[in-house]
Design a protein around this motif. Structure first.
Motif, mmCIF file in Angstrom:
data_model
loop_
_atom_site.group_PDB
_atom_site.id
_atom_site.type_symbol
_atom_site.label_atom_id
_atom_site.label_comp_id
_atom_site.label_asym_id
_atom_site.label_seq_id
_atom_site.Cartn_x
_atom_site.Cartn_y
_atom_site.Cartn_z
ATOM 1 N N MET A 1 31.222 -8.483 -25.464
ATOM 2 C CA MET A 1 31.594 -9.755 -26.120
ATOM 3 C C MET A 1 30.813 -9.666 -27.602
ATOM 4 N N LYS A 2 31.540 -9.926 -28.556
ATOM 5 C CA LYS A 2 31.173 -9.891 -29.988
ATOM 6 C C LYS A 2 31.189 -11.325 -30.601
ATOM 7 N N LYS A 3 29.997 -11.762 -30.930
ATOM 8 C CA LYS A 3 29.727 -12.796 -31.652
ATOM 9 C C LYS A 3 29.914 -12.741 -33.140
ATOM 10 N N ARG A 4 30.392 -13.815 -33.983
ATOM 11 C CA ARG A 4 30.623 -13.739 -35.210
ATOM 12 C C ARG A 4 29.688 -14.894 -36.009
ATOM 13 N N ILE A 5 29.171 -14.459 -37.011
ATOM 14 C CA ILE A 5 28.381 -16.124 -37.672
ATOM 15 C C ILE A 5 28.612 -15.686 -39.036
ATOM 16 N N LEU A 6 28.398 -16.744 -39.759
ATOM 17 C CA LEU A 6 28.378 -16.745 -41.277
ATOM 18 C C LEU A 6 27.189 -17.081 -41.778
ATOM 19 N N LEU A 7 26.820 -16.197 -42.843
ATOM 20 C CA LEU A 7 25.709 -16.494 -43.679
ATOM 21 C C LEU A 7 25.945 -16.646 -45.004
ATOM 22 N N ASN A 395 11.548 -23.437 -45.429
ATOM 23 C CA ASN A 395 10.750 -24.418 -44.567
ATOM 24 C C ASN A 395 11.431 -24.303 -43.167
ATOM 25 N N GLY A 396 11.788 -23.203 -42.768
ATOM 26 C CA GLY A 396 12.462 -23.167 -41.269
ATOM 27 C C GLY A 396 13.196 -21.723 -41.220
ATOM 28 N N ARG A 397 14.182 -21.910 -40.036
ATOM 29 C CA ARG A 397 14.856 -20.670 -40.031
ATOM 30 C C ARG A 397 16.138 -21.045 -39.228
ATOM 31 N N ILE A 398 17.309 -20.484 -39.173
ATOM 32 C CA ILE A 398 18.281 -20.680 -38.358
ATOM 33 C C ILE A 398 18.546 -19.279 -37.455
ATOM 34 N N SER A 399 18.765 -19.488 -36.049
ATOM 35 C CA SER A 399 18.842 -18.472 -35.278
ATOM 36 C C SER A 399 20.130 -18.365 -34.353
ATOM 37 N N ILE A 400 20.387 -17.263 -33.759
ATOM 38 C CA ILE A 400 21.426 -17.338 -32.734
ATOM 39 C C ILE A 400 20.878 -16.446 -31.535
ATOM 40 N N LEU A 401 21.410 -16.616 -30.450
ATOM 41 C CA LEU A 401 20.777 -15.785 -29.239
ATOM 42 C C LEU A 401 22.065 -15.020 -28.880
ATOM 43 N N VAL A 402 21.847 -13.484 -28.860
ATOM 44 C CA VAL A 402 23.164 -12.691 -28.249
ATOM 45 C C VAL A 402 22.882 -12.205 -27.135
ATOM 46 N N SER A 407 27.706 -7.621 -28.941
ATOM 47 C CA SER A 407 27.573 -7.503 -30.330
ATOM 48 C C SER A 407 27.635 -8.646 -31.142
ATOM 49 N N ALA A 408 27.341 -8.825 -32.437
ATOM 50 C CA ALA A 408 27.454 -9.971 -33.408
ATOM 51 C C ALA A 408 27.743 -9.449 -34.764
ATOM 52 N N THR A 409 28.684 -10.029 -35.379
ATOM 53 C CA THR A 409 28.921 -9.856 -36.730
ATOM 54 C C THR A 409 28.917 -10.919 -37.721
ATOM 55 N N ILE A 410 27.961 -10.693 -39.038
ATOM 56 C CA ILE A 410 27.672 -11.289 -39.658
ATOM 57 C C ILE A 410 28.316 -11.266 -41.117
ATOM 58 N N ASP A 411 29.241 -12.795 -41.406
ATOM 59 C CA ASP A 411 29.982 -12.876 -42.672
ATOM 60 C C ASP A 411 28.888 -13.003 -43.842
ATOM 61 N N VAL A 412 28.749 -12.340 -44.944
ATOM 62 C CA VAL A 412 27.761 -12.737 -45.831
ATOM 63 C C VAL A 412 28.412 -13.152 -47.205
ATOM 64 N N TYR A 439 28.418 -7.429 -41.929
ATOM 65 C CA TYR A 439 27.169 -6.629 -41.332
ATOM 66 C C TYR A 439 27.448 -6.825 -39.679
ATOM 67 N N THR A 440 27.558 -5.724 -38.859
ATOM 68 C CA THR A 440 27.722 -5.867 -37.365
ATOM 69 C C THR A 440 26.641 -5.251 -36.826
ATOM 70 N N PHE A 441 26.154 -5.817 -36.058
ATOM 71 C CA PHE A 441 24.896 -5.561 -34.800
ATOM 72 C C PHE A 441 25.671 -4.871 -33.656
ATOM 73 N N ASP A 442 25.727 -3.656 -33.284
ATOM 74 C CA ASP A 442 26.348 -3.320 -32.073
ATOM 75 C C ASP A 442 25.369 -3.173 -30.835
ATOM 76 N N ASN A 443 25.736 -3.469 -29.681
ATOM 77 C CA ASN A 443 24.833 -3.080 -28.522
ATOM 78 C C ASN A 443 23.236 -3.685 -28.721
#
Length: 532
Positions: A1-7, A395-402, A407-412, A439-443
Motif C-alpha cells: 500500500m502506498k500513502k501520499r502526503i503533501l508538504l 513549535n511542534g511537528r506533523i507526522s503520519i504512520l506508515v 510506501s509513502a510519497t511526499i509532494d513538496v 519524494y518516495t519512501f519505498d518499503n
C-alpha cells in the motif's frame, strides 16, 4: 500500500528533531501540577522528573495520564525504576496511564547492585510497581543482575524491560538484554517485557538472556519470554527473543515458558525465538519448560511455537512444545514445528516448517488477526510495525504512520514567492532524489524525519562569501552586520542539519561572528544560505 502526503511551504525553515539525550543526573519536575490530570513530557530531564515525583515525593498519578511527546535516550546511565521497591515498606508505585504515543525510550540501563536497598523486594525495569497501564511505547533495555550491596534481603525479584510488577501493557515493544552475574536468590519473576502483570495485549518482545561469572549464576523462579506471570490474558503477542537459561529449581520449582511461565489465558500468540533451558540440579525433575507456557490451568487458543532452536536436559515429563506433559491446559488450535518436537507431546499439532511457511491458513485462525504469506511464519497483523514519518514545524511537528513494508510519497510544494532550497531526509540532503516535486519512501522499515528549507524566490542568497542582503551585510571571516532592522527582529542561525547555533534580536547586537562553515540565517520571514 502506498500513502501520499503533501508538504506545503508555510514556513521558511523546518528543524530536525532527534531523541533527547539524558546526562545521567538532570531532572525537571516543574511540569507537574497536582490539580491537572493530563501531562506531556518532551525531554529526558522531564522523564527523570517523573521518576523523582513518584519515588521521592510519592505522587502516584492515580487518575492521571502522562503522554510522551518525543523519543528519549537514557544514554546508558544507571536508572532507578519509576515506582521502586517493596510497597509494604517504603516502596512507591505508579498508578496512572503512561502513553508513549509510539515513541521510544532507548539505552535504559540498570545495575541491580546499585539500586537502593529494596527491603525484601526488588522491582527492576523502566517502571517498577505499576497499578495502571503502559501503552504505545518502545523500549530498549539492558539489565545487569548483580549481587546487591548492603541489602537486608532480596527474597523476591520482579524484572522486566518495560515493567517489573503490577499493571497492564498494550501496544508496546521491547528489546531487553539480561546479564545474570549471580543466582536468582529465593525467587525471581522475570520476562523480556515484564515480571508480573495483569493483561498484556498487542505486544512484541525481543532480546536475550546471558549468564556470566560461574556456576552460581542461574535463575530460580519463573521466567517468560514475554512475561513471567500474567494474572489475566495475553493476547496477540509475539516473542522473538533468545532465551538460554540455566535453572536451579528451589522447593517450588522453576517454570520457564516461551511466552509466559504462567497466565490465565493465552490466545493468538507466536514464539519464534530460541528456547534453551538447562537444569543445574541433580534430578532434572523440578524444572518445567513449555514452548508457550509452563504452569497449570492455562487456557491456550490459536498459538504457534516455531522456534529457531528448542533444547533442554529436563526430564521428558516436565517439557513440551506447547506446555509440559504434566500440565492441565485447555488447548485449541495450537501448532508447533515438528522438527523440535519432544519425545512425548501432550498438546497441539506438530507440523513441518514448510507447512508453517507455506502461506496456508492454520485451522481455526482468523485472517482478521493473522496474515499468512508464503515464505514466512504466520504474522499477527496488529504487530506489523508502524513507522513515523515526521515533519518538524515551528513549535511542534506533523507526522503520519506508515505500515511496515508500505510506501509513502511526499509532494513538496512551495507557496507563491518561495522555492525549495533543500530537502533533508534523516539529516541527509536528498534534494537530488526529488522527481516531479515528489519524494518516495519505498518499503518503509524505520522512522524517518523530513526537513525542508525554502528560499525566498526574490531575495534568497544561495552562496556568498561577501555581499549585502536586506537587513544584513555579509563580511569576510564569518562576520555578519545587522543593519536597518526593527529592534525586535529575531535573527536565528542554523547549521545544515537544522540545529540552532545562535539567536539574537536586532536590539541586542549589531554584528554576529560565525566563523567558517555553511549556515542558514533566518531574519524575520526571510532565509539566507551563506558560506564562509
Amino acid at each position: 500500500m502506498k500513502k501520499r502526503i503533501l508538504l506545503l511551504a508555510m514556513l521558511g525553515l523546518t528543524l530536525c528533531v532527534k531523541a533527547d539525550v539524558w546526562d545521567g543526573a538532570s531532572l525537571d519536575a516543574g511540569w507537574y501540577d497536582e490539580q491537572q490530570t493530563e501531562f506531556h513530557i518532551y525531554s529526558a530531564d522531564e522523564f527523570n522528573g517523573l521518576s523523582q515525583l513518584v519515588n521521592a515525593f510519592g505522587f502516584s498519578f492515580e487518575g492521571k495520564i502522562v503522554y510522551l511527546e518525543n523519543d528519549i535516550d537514557l544514554n546508558g546511565y544507571q536508572w532507578t525504576p519509576i515506582g521502586y521497591g517493596n510497597t509494604s515498606f517504603s516502596g512507591k508505585e505508579f498508578c496512572g496511564t503512561f502513553d508513549g504515543k509510539g515513541h521510544s525510550i532507548s539505552n535504559l540501563y540498570i545495575d541491580t547492585s546499585q539500586l537502593p536497598n529494596p527491603a525484601g523486594v526488588m522491582t527492576v525495569g523502566l517502571f517498577g510497581n505499576v497499578k495502571g497501564t503502559i501503552t504505545s511505547l518502545r523500549v530498549t533495555a539492558t539489565i545487569d543482575y548483580k549481587q546487591s550491596m548492603g541489602v537486608v534481603a532480596d527474597n523476591v525479584q520482579y524484572m522486566g524491560g518495560i515493567m517489573a510488577n503490577g499493571g497492564s501493557i498494550d501496544h508496546c515493544s521491547c528489546m531487553t538484554t539480561y546479564n545474570f552475574y549471580k543466582s536468582g536468590d529465593s525467587f525471581t519473576y522475570a520476562g523480556l517485557m515484564a515480571g508480573q502483570a495483569e493483561n498484556i495485549e498487542y505486544c512484541k518482545a525481543d532480546g536475550g538472556v546471558n549468564y556470566w561469572s560461574n556456576f552460581n549464576a542461574y535463575m530460580s523462579g519463573h521466567f517468560g519470554g514475554l512475561v513471567a506471570n500474567a494474572r489475566g490474558v495475553i493476547r496477540q503477542c509475539a516473542v522473538t527473543g533468545r532465551l538460554s537459561i540455566p535453572a536451579y529449581p528451589t522447593t517450588n520449582g522453576s517454570y520457564i515458558g516461551g511466552i509466559a511461565a504462567y497466565a490465565s489465558k493465552i490466545e493468538d500468540c507466536i514464539f519464534s525465538g530460541i528456547l534453551s533451558v538447562y537444569d543445574y540440579s541433580y534430578n532434572k525433575q523440578n524444572t518445567f519448560v513449555g514452548g508457550i507456557c509452563a504452569a497449570h490451568e492455562t487456557v491456550i487458543n490459536n498459538v504457534v511455537f516455531a522456534p529457531e532452536d528448542f533444547r533442554t536436559d529436563v526430564a521428558q515429563y516436565f517439557i513440551g512444545s506447547i506446555g509440559p506433559t504434566y500440565t492441565q491446559f485447555s488447548v485449541s488450535n495450537a501448532f508447533y514445528n515438528s522438527n523440535f518436537a519432544m519425545v512425548s507431546e501432550s498438546y497441539g499439532t506438530g507440523v513441518s516448517s514448510d507447512y508453517l511457511t507455506s502461506g496456508m491458513r492454520l485451522d481455526g485462525f482468523s485472517t482478521d488477526v493473522w496474515e499468512f504469506k508464503s515464505g514466512s511464519y504466520p504474522q499477527l497483523k496488529n504487530l506489523k510495525e508502524k513507522y513515523r514519518i515526521s515533519f518538524p514545524v515551528e513549535n511542534g511537528r506533523i507526522s503520519i504512520l506508515v505500515g511496515e513494508g508500505e510506501s509513502a510519497t511526499i509532494d513538496v510544494d512551495a507557496e507563491q514567492g518561495w522555492k525549495l532550497s533543500a530537502l533533508y531526509v534523516d539529516y541527509m540532503d536528498c534534494t537530488w532524489q526529488l522527481s516531479g516535486g515528489q519524494y518516495t519512501f519505498d518499503n518503509v522499515l524505520a522512522n524517518h524525519v523530513v526537513n525542508a528549507v525554502f528560499e525566498s524566490a526574490a531575495t534568497y542568497i544561495r552562496s556568498a562569501t561577501q555581499g549585502t542582503a536586506p537587513g544584513i551585510k555579509i563580511e569576510e571571516d564569518g562576520v555578519i552586520l545587522l543593519k536597518d532592522l526593527p529592534q525586535q527582529t529575531r535573527i536565528n542561525v542554523y547549521d545544515l542539519q537544522g540545529k540552532l547555533i545562535k539567536s539574537v534580536t536586532a536590539s541586542e547586537s549589531e554584528l554576529m561572528q560565525l566563523g567558517k562553515g555553511i549556515f542558514i540565517i533566518n531574519v524575520g520571514d526571510k532565509n539566507y544560505k551563506v558560506s564562509f
